[in-house]
Design an enzyme around this catalytic site. Structure first.
Site, PDB file in Angstrom:
ATOM      1  CB  SER A 128      -0.950  -0.062   1.197  1.00 39.96           C
ATOM      2  OG  SER A 128      -2.028   0.808   1.021  1.00 39.96           O
ATOM      3  CG  HIS A 321      -5.599  -2.771   1.470  1.00 38.56           C
ATOM      4  ND1 HIS A 321      -5.031  -2.702   0.209  1.00 38.56           N
ATOM      5  CD2 HIS A 321      -5.032  -1.768   2.185  1.00 38.56           C
ATOM      6  CE1 HIS A 321      -4.165  -1.701   0.182  1.00 38.56           C
ATOM      7  NE2 HIS A 321      -4.143  -1.126   1.369  1.00 38.56           N
TER       8      HIS A 321
END
Length: 353
Positions: A128, A321
């Protein structure tokens, strides 16, 4: 190694120590214009290429704990997971500056502090925000001995689209937790981390004890809603009694946990992390691996780059995620295969792939 949680079973949310997953913890000093910055690192191994692990926004190096134990058992490598500036236990003079440029320079300085003029081959792996920083670090050539680049679940197009809803997501999280166990429980039950073992070691890097804690009734209720629905009925009465007792004690103790990083305040840097990232990723002159949680996430630049074979991509379904936390074995498999194929390292003796 991953202990998936199953509804209807009493689960253990007690924290796990970093030392179960890493060999050493060290603080590295780096000179800066206005003094010294101190970066917290967790490491394993002493031979082979370095896997330099960069976590996502609000997380810490501990989000790589379970993954580290897995990858270290599979290939010859050493692992260095660092707390980025203003995250975890890293202490910098200017924690407000989270620009991509500053954070990429930090990585270069830490590598230099660790290895001097003769760094070993380094593979940078980022999740990320950490994936974006990995790309900026590679593109600016801050790591002269860079071997390869692995980016986990960050694609410019998706990230830019998601920025609009990011503040809403951050507002929806509880502001405080009445204990670290409570925070771990929330992270698993809300689906933020889908692997209970990883949550137990990594949530301590996301939250901290409040310096100034006040007893507010919102604290004890902040996550009770989700948790109670899932509790077994027979235990409910007893746990309610116990909880009332705990709540009384809590208010006396007033030890409350809150987020270490106020992510909503970092908004001005978000665009700088992600804008132009796909093109930048494609220009990095080393072998590249992109690991994604879902297939719909390639933007135009990456789709073209993929067709031209400029990087390798793997989709890991059934992951949230935090892919490396949810499925550490799958991420380790993908990375080990990639590194062995490129002859960066070998499988450990006795490890059958």
């Amino acid at each position: 190694m991953s202990m998936r949680y199953r509804p209807g079973r009493k689960r253990d949310f007690t924290p796990l120590p970093w030392s179960q997953y890493f060999e050493t913890m060290e603080d590295v000093e780096v000179e800066n214009e206005n003094g010294k910055d101190i970066f917290r690192l967790y490491c394993s191994g002493s031979h082979g290429p370095v896997l330099l692990l960069l976590h996502g926004g609000g997380h810490s190096a501990l989000s790589w704990a379970v993954f580290t134990a897995v990858i270290y058992s599979r290939i010859n490598c050493r692992v260095v997971a660092m707390d980025l500036r203003a995250h975890g236990d890293t202490k910098v003079k200017n924690p407000e500056d989270l620009s991509a440029d500053t954070m990429a320079k930090d990585i270069g300085k830490v590598v230099e502090a660790l290895y001097g003029d003769n760094p070993p081959p380094i593979m940078v792996i980022g999740h990320s925000m950490g994936g974006a920083i990995a790309v900026h670090t590679a593109a600016a050539n801050h790591i002269p001995s860079l071997l390869g680049l692995c980016v986990i679940d960050v694609v410019e197009g998706t990230a830019m689209d998601a920025l609009n809803s990011m503040q809403n997501f951050l507002r929806s999280r509880p502001k405080t937790f009445k204990s670290l166990e409570n925070a771990i429980e929330w992270s698993v039950k809300s689906g933020q981390i889908r692997n209970i073992e990883s949550a137990r070691v990594s949530m301590g890097g996301q939250v901290k004890k409040c310096e100034e804690s006040t007893s507010s009734p919102a604290v004890s209720n902040s996550i009770e809603g989700i948790i109670e629905e899932e509790e077994e009925e027979e235990a409910e009465e007893e746990s309610n009694k116990k909880r009332m007792k705990e709540d009384d004690q809590e208010i006396k103790k007033e030890s409350i946990f809150t987020w270490r990083v106020e992510l909503s305040k970092t908004e001005k840097y978000w665009e700088g992390w992600f804008r132009g990232l796909s093109a930048l990723f494609l220009t990095c002159p080393v072998p590249k691996l992109l690991l994604l949680a879902g297939v719909d996430r390639l933007d135009k630049d990456l789709t073209i780059g993929q067709m031209q074979g400029k990087f390798q991509m793997q989709v890991l379904p059934q992951c949230g995620h935090a892919v490396h936390e949810d499925a550490p074995e799958k991420v380790a498999d993908a990375l080990a295969t990639f590194m062995v194929r490129h002859k960066f390292t070998e499988f450990k003796e006795g490890f059958l792939c």
